[in-house]
Write a protein that holds these residues in place. Structure first.
Motif: not given
Length: 282
Positions: A243, A262, A265
């Motif tokens: 990520h 990202e 996440m």
């Protein structure tokens, strides 16, 4: 472009100064380059042929030092030997253990590229290098002695003689196909800046996180961001580092919205990487 260079340096070693040539620079006490001089390589990766001028410049410049620049890295000169005072020829020995990424663009500074005297006396100087620094004779790879041959390759690798190490590892691979040897060959080609060959060997390995990261790193250096994203997406990996790499790639192609996704996440996976990516995007 500057941001791209910084990011690549953070990810994996790169070739900022895309040239096979080597140069020695005199740098001042603040690590600013004063002047550069082109070098000739020898049969040993840690020894270069130089004119005497950079040594004189180093001596006369207060609190300065000599560094060798090649393939996007700098190496401090640990010793210098004048082999022909009349012709003005010397040898420079570098310290591989102190290797650091190149932090300036050599083309922006004055470089003396005249190496005619070095070329004219290359054969004689090579003989002097061989006499002064006799290399260990390369052992023949025989069945049942792969371990000895591997030890030789590892010794070359530890001393920074990457071309020698590469040659031995490739001979070992002909005798026995092992993933660790394939990996070592790929890494050495990467260090030498031959990304095409490095990719070939990395692609032979199982597609774990380390291998994917290396292949993605090569794509980033070559600015093939589409292929880099494809590698990550097709890997099936959902790790924090994947990520993180995707966030950097989206940043490089100007898609900050996807890069911030990202970041979100990353937060539950690795808060430190999330923070690093967030700082980059600000």
């Amino acid at each position: 472009m500057q941001s791209l260079i910084i990011i690549i340096l953070l990810l994996l070693p790169s070739l900022i100064f895309a040239s096979e040539s080597a140069y020695v620079f005199v740098i001042d006490e603040n690590y600013n380059p004063v002047q550069g001089y082109k070098l000739l390589e020898t049969q040993r990766d840690d020894i270069y042929i130089s004119k005497i001028e950079p040594i004189k410049k180093w001596i006369t410049t207060l609190r300065s030092q000599l560094i060798v620049v090649q393939d996007g890295y700098i190496y401090p000169v640990r010793d210098s030997i004048i082999v022909d005072k009349k012709k003005g020829i010397a040898l420079l020995l570098i310290d591989f253990s102190q290797r650091k990424p190149l932090y300036f663009n050599p083309e922006e500074f004055l470089i003396d590229r005249d190496i005619n005297v070095l070329i004219a006396n290359k054969k004689v100087t090579y003989l002097k290098v061989k006499t002064l620094f006799p290399s260990e004779i390369k052992k023949e790879a025989k069945k049942g002695k792969i371990s000895d041959y591997t030890a030789l390759a590892e010794q070359y690798e530890k001393t920074g003689q990457w071309n020698m190490a590469l040659s031995v590892y490739e001979d070992i691979l002909k005798q026995k196909q092992e993933s660790n040897i394939i990996n070592k060959i790929g890494v050495l080609y990467y260090r030498l800046g031959n990304f095409k060959k490095a990719r070939e060997y990395f692609q032979m390995l199982s597609k774990d996180e380390k291998t994917i990261a290396r292949l993605v790193g090569i794509c980033i250096i070559e600015k093939d961001f589409e292929e880099a994203l494809k590698l990550i997406n097709n890997s099936g990996l959902n790790s924090a580092y994947m990520h993180y790499l995707k966030g950097i790639i989206y940043y490089l192609i100007g898609n900050k919205d996807r890069a911030y996704i990202e970041v979100f996440m990353l937060i539950p996976l690795n808060n430190e990487l999330a923070q690093n990516l967030r700082d980059l995007l600000r």
